[in-house]
Write an enzyme that holds these catalytic residues in place. Structure first.
Site, PDB file in Angstrom:
ATOM      1  N   LYS A 120     -32.610 -42.265 -90.541  1.00 40.53           N
ATOM      2  CA  LYS A 120     -32.019 -40.840 -89.967  1.00 40.53           C
ATOM      3  C   LYS A 120     -30.710 -40.850 -90.076  1.00 40.53           C
ATOM      4  O   LYS A 120     -30.070 -39.996 -90.834  1.00 40.53           O
ATOM      5  CB  LYS A 120     -31.945 -40.911 -88.430  1.00 40.53           C
ATOM      6  CG  LYS A 120     -30.864 -39.502 -87.389  1.00 40.53           C
ATOM      7  CD  LYS A 120     -31.465 -39.752 -86.048  1.00 40.53           C
ATOM      8  CE  LYS A 120     -30.173 -39.072 -85.272  1.00 40.53           C
ATOM      9  NZ  LYS A 120     -29.809 -40.131 -84.106  1.00 40.53           N
TER      10      LYS A 120
ATOM     11  N   ASP B  31     -33.947 -35.621 -85.773  1.00 34.04           N
ATOM     12  CA  ASP B  31     -33.473 -36.638 -84.699  1.00 34.04           C
ATOM     13  C   ASP B  31     -34.351 -35.894 -83.424  1.00 34.04           C
ATOM     14  O   ASP B  31     -35.340 -35.528 -83.431  1.00 34.04           O
ATOM     15  CB  ASP B  31     -32.624 -36.103 -83.946  1.00 34.04           C
ATOM     16  CG  ASP B  31     -31.841 -34.639 -84.399  1.00 34.04           C
ATOM     17  OD1 ASP B  31     -32.950 -33.775 -83.994  1.00 34.04           O
ATOM     18  OD2 ASP B  31     -31.441 -34.157 -83.699  1.00 34.04           O
TER      19      ASP B  31
END
Ligand code: SF4
Length: 217
Positions: free
Chosen positions: A123, A141
């Site tokens: 991420k 996310d």
């Protein structure tokens, strides 16, 4: 029911109409390493809180070397309000040291190099690739996980599977925007735990519209 490809095109068209196509970042930074550290700090924390902390932090530690040489206890205190500060402080200092020692003080663009840094997962690596290097990447996310499933764009459940599934389904020129758009929608309309479908510009094409919330959606 129309096919998924057509529905995704309509969803993207509606996002573009509503939110535009400019790339924007919710975390404040000037230098690539600042975005990297702010992103590490943003785990389990709001972007606003991180921005409050980095306002002073980036003055106190004005370059990457000062992060690498920071005193752990003092640094923990500096970032305490972002939560999980023991781990975050340890990772940021170790990450700064590795950037100085192995990467000449530069933040790398290669995903394998990025995920080799302490505290950096896919991420965070994708945040850097998208925002700093403008490399198409999908940041998964909590908003992207939840709303991509609500919109029926993926059925996958873990972040890495969702990322790869979305890469197969979304046009490359909207990979970065997907995260920006879904965060914006998730903060304003498609909120957890109760989405405001009555206000949503996607309600005519969202399979979860006006449905009772379930754990998986
Ligand atoms: S219609 Fe409802 S569930 Fe679907 S994206 Fe909009 S707010 Fe979320």
């Amino acid at each position: 029911m129309e096919d998924l490809k057509t529905r995704i095109s309509k969803i993207i068209e509606k996002f573009d109409d509503r939110y535009g196509t400019d790339h924007r970042c919710f975390l404040h930074y000037k230098e690539p390493y600042q975005l990297l550290f702010a992103t590490i700090m943003s785990a389990q924390c709001t972007d606003n809180r991180v921005n409050e902390v980095t306002k002073d932090l980036f003055v106190k530690y004005p370059d990457i070397k000062s992060f690498a040489e920071a005193d752990l206890k003092e640094f923990e205190n500096d970032i305490r309000s972002t939560g999980f500060y023991h781990n975050k402080a340890k990772n940021i200092i170790a990450c700064a040291k590795m950037l100085v020692e192995r990467f000449d003080g530069e933040v790398p663009s290669d995903i394998d190099d990025l995920v080799s840094l302490p505290g950096v997962g896919r991420k965070t690596a994708n945040v850097i690739r998208g925002n700093i290097y403008n490399e198409p990447s999908i940041v998964v996310d909590t908003h992207v996980m939840r709303i991509s499933r609500k919109l029926g764009v993926t059925k996958k459940e873990d972040p890495v599977s969702i990322e790869f599934d979305l890469m197969k389904k979304l046009p490359k020129d909207h990979w970065i925007l997907w995260n920006i758009d879904l965060i914006t929608l998730g903060r304003t309309i498609c909120k957890a735990p109760v989405p405001h479908c009555e206000e949503c510009f996607l309600s005519d094409i969202c399979p979860s519209a006006f449905k009772k919330n379930t754990k998986k959606k």
